[in-house]
Design an enzyme around this catalytic site. Sequence first.
Site, PDB file in Angstrom:
ATOM      1  N   LYS A 100       9.118  -9.715  10.147  1.00  0.00           N
ATOM      2  CA  LYS A 100       8.017  -8.957  10.772  1.00  0.00           C
ATOM      3  C   LYS A 100       7.927  -9.366  12.252  1.00  0.00           C
ATOM      4  CE  LYS A 100       3.975  -6.754  10.891  1.00  0.00           C
ATOM      5  NZ  LYS A 100       3.914  -5.299  10.820  1.00  0.00           N
ATOM      6  N   CYS A 141       6.772  -0.183  18.696  1.00  0.00           N
ATOM      7  CA  CYS A 141       5.583   0.011  17.850  1.00  0.00           C
ATOM      8  C   CYS A 141       4.668   1.034  18.536  1.00  0.00           C
ATOM      9  CB  CYS A 141       4.862  -1.316  17.654  1.00  0.00           C
ATOM     10  SG  CYS A 141       3.446  -1.135  16.581  1.00  0.00           S
ATOM     11  N   LYS A 169      15.231  -2.399  19.647  1.00  0.00           N
ATOM     12  CA  LYS A 169      14.770  -1.370  18.697  1.00  0.00           C
ATOM     13  C   LYS A 169      14.011  -0.270  19.431  1.00  0.00           C
ATOM     14  CE  LYS A 169      12.297  -0.764  14.353  1.00  0.00           C
ATOM     15  NZ  LYS A 169      11.721  -1.460  13.214  1.00  0.00           N
TER      16      LYS A 169
HETATM   17  C1  LIG Z   1       3.711  -0.933   7.194  1.00  0.00           C
HETATM   18  C2  LIG Z   1       4.768  -0.971   8.234  1.00  0.00           C
HETATM   19  C3  LIG Z   1       4.798  -2.004   9.169  1.00  0.00           C
HETATM   20  C4  LIG Z   1       5.810  -2.045  10.147  1.00  0.00           C
HETATM   21  N1  LIG Z   1       5.830  -3.072  11.026  1.00  0.00           N
HETATM   22  C5  LIG Z   1       6.841  -3.152  11.941  1.00  0.00           C
HETATM   23  C6  LIG Z   1       6.958  -4.268  12.807  1.00  0.00           C
HETATM   24  O1  LIG Z   1       6.174  -5.217  12.754  1.00  0.00           O
HETATM   25  N2  LIG Z   1       7.972  -4.280  13.711  1.00  0.00           N
HETATM   26  C7  LIG Z   1       8.890  -3.264  13.796  1.00  0.00           C
HETATM   27  O2  LIG Z   1       9.807  -3.328  14.615  1.00  0.00           O
HETATM   28  N3  LIG Z   1       8.813  -2.202  12.954  1.00  0.00           N
HETATM   29  C8  LIG Z   1       7.825  -2.132  12.035  1.00  0.00           C
HETATM   30  N4  LIG Z   1       7.782  -1.071  11.174  1.00  0.00           N
HETATM   31  C9  LIG Z   1       8.784   0.016  11.301  1.00  0.00           C
HETATM   32  C10 LIG Z   1       9.953  -0.149  10.330  1.00  0.00           C
HETATM   33  O3  LIG Z   1      10.681  -1.331  10.567  1.00  0.00           O
HETATM   34  C11 LIG Z   1      10.918   1.062  10.416  1.00  0.00           C
HETATM   35  O4  LIG Z   1      11.435   1.132  11.739  1.00  0.00           O
HETATM   36  C12 LIG Z   1      10.247   2.398  10.098  1.00  0.00           C
HETATM   37  O5  LIG Z   1       9.226   2.248   9.155  1.00  0.00           O
HETATM   38  C13 LIG Z   1      11.250   3.444   9.584  1.00  0.00           C
HETATM   39  O6  LIG Z   1      11.979   2.972   8.471  1.00  0.00           O
HETATM   40  P1  LIG Z   1      11.544   3.205   6.930  1.00  0.00           P
HETATM   41  O7  LIG Z   1      11.399   4.677   6.711  1.00  0.00           O
HETATM   42  O8  LIG Z   1      12.645   2.576   6.127  1.00  0.00           O
HETATM   43  O9  LIG Z   1      10.239   2.480   6.765  1.00  0.00           O
HETATM   44  C14 LIG Z   1       6.776  -1.011  10.188  1.00  0.00           C
HETATM   45  C15 LIG Z   1       6.759   0.001   9.230  1.00  0.00           C
HETATM   46  C16 LIG Z   1       5.775   0.050   8.260  1.00  0.00           C
HETATM   47  C17 LIG Z   1       5.793   1.149   7.252  1.00  0.00           C
END
Ligand SMILES: Cc1cc2nc3c(=O)[nH]c(=O)nc-3n(C[C@H](O)[C@H](O)[C@H](O)COP(=O)(O)O)c2cc1C
Length: 375
Positions: free
Chosen positions: A45, A139, A177
Site C-alpha cells: 500500500k 491517486c 505509476k
Molecule cells: C480500495 C483501493 C485502494 C487503493 N489504494 C491504492 C494505493 O494506495 N496506491 C496506489 O498506487 N493505488 C491504489 N489503488 C489502485 C490500484 O492499485 C489499481 O491501480 C486500480 O485499482 C486498478 O486495478 P484493479 O482493477 O485490479 O483494482 C487502490 C485501489 C483500490 C480499489
Amino acid sequence: MPTLATTVDGLKLPNPFVIGSGPPGTNLNVIAKAFKEGWGAVIAKTISLDSSKVINVTPRYAKLMGQDGSEVVGWENIELISDRPFKIWLDEFKKCKDMFPSGVLIASIMEEYRKDAWVEIVERCQEAGVDGFELNFSCPHGLPERKMGSAMGQDCDILTEVCGWVMAASRKPVWAKMTPNITHIEEPSRAALSAGCQGISAINTIRCVMGINLETLRPEPSVEGYSTPGGYSCKAVRPIALRMVMEIATMMAKEFPGRSLSGIGGVESGRDAAQFILVGADTVQVCTGVMKSGYECVQPMQEELLAFMEQHRFNTLSDFKGKSLPYFTTHFDLVQKQAQRKAAQKAAMQKKVVTSDAEWSGDSFVQQSNALSRE
Ligand SMILES: Cc1cc2nc3c(=O)[nH]c(=O)nc-3n(C[C@H](O)[C@H](O)[C@H](O)COP(=O)(O)O)c2cc1C
C-alpha cells in the site's frame, strides 16, 4: 511445458501476477498471505513519511453490480494512502524480507513536492530491504488537494523533476505509476522514462461518481450525507486500461526499448492477464480482484495463463509479449485496408468472367456460371 517465471528489471518473479498497491498489501499479515499463496511480487500500500496527515472516512467503497445483482463489475474507492506510521512500515518491510528472502517486495511511495522528502523516503525504504519502488503519481482523490498523487502525475515538468530526485537516490528498480485521468497517457510516461525510471505501471483508478441515491438524492458513497469523486476500478475499467497500456507500449517500443511495463485494471483471470501481455505488459497487477475473490485467486489465474500458452505453443511470456501491437492502426488506415480488400475481391471476380468458351474450367465452373449471372 511453458513457464510463467520471468525476470523484470533484474527482479526474478515466479510468475507475472503482482499484488497491486491497495488493501491487499496493507500490512505484513496480508503481504505474507500473498507470498504464501504464490503471488509473483507484492506492491505494498502507498506510504508517505507522515501518516498523521492521512485520515480516512467510512464508508469509502461503493460497488456497481451487474444486471443480475450478483456480480461486482465496478468499484469506487475514496481511500487514501496508508494511515500506518512510516516507522512501523520500515519494520514490517525488514520482517517481510526475513520471512520471504526471495519474495519480490516493492514499496509504493508518495510525497509532497520537496526533494528532501522524496530522497528520505527512498533511502529509508531501501535500507529496510525493499526490492524496488513504485512511485504513486496517480491517486485521484484526497491527495491531489495536497498537490500529490495524480496532481503530480498530470504535470510532466514536475514529474520529470521528482523522478530525477528518486533516480539519483535509488539503487533499486523504479516504476512510475500513471494516472488515467489525462488525455495522452504517453506524455507523463515519456517524462518518467526520460528521467531514468526503469518501468511504467498503468493504470491507477479512473475518477468517477458511483451514483446518486434516488430516494435521498445524495451521491454515493455517502459520508454524513455528502460525497466526493473517487477512483473507479474492477473489470469495468479493463477496456480503458488495455487501451492505455497499448498506447504506452507502442510509445515505449519506439522510444524506450527494453524498459518494463506493468499492466493494471480489472485483471481477474489468466485470460485477462494474457491480453495485457499481448499489448506489451511484462507483469500484471491485481487489486480489486483480490478484494473480491481472495489471495487464492492467483492459482486459477496461473493455470489459465499456462493453458493459453500451451494452446498457442508459447514457452515463455516474452514469446507473446506485445504480439498484438502490430494489429493496431489508425481508423484512416482501416478504411484504406477495407477498400483495398474489396477492390482485390472485385478484380478476382472479374477474372473469373468467361470471355470465350475456351475459358470454361472444370474446377471453377460454378463460380464462372455465377459470374455470368444477373446479381
Ligand atoms: C480500495 C483501493 C485502494 C487503493 N489504494 C491504492 C494505493 O494506495 N496506491 C496506489 O498506487 N493505488 C491504489 N489503488 C489502485 C490500484 O492499485 C489499481 O491501480 C486500480 O485499482 C486498478 O486495478 P484493479 O482493477 O485490479 O483494482 C487502490 C485501489 C483500490 C480499489
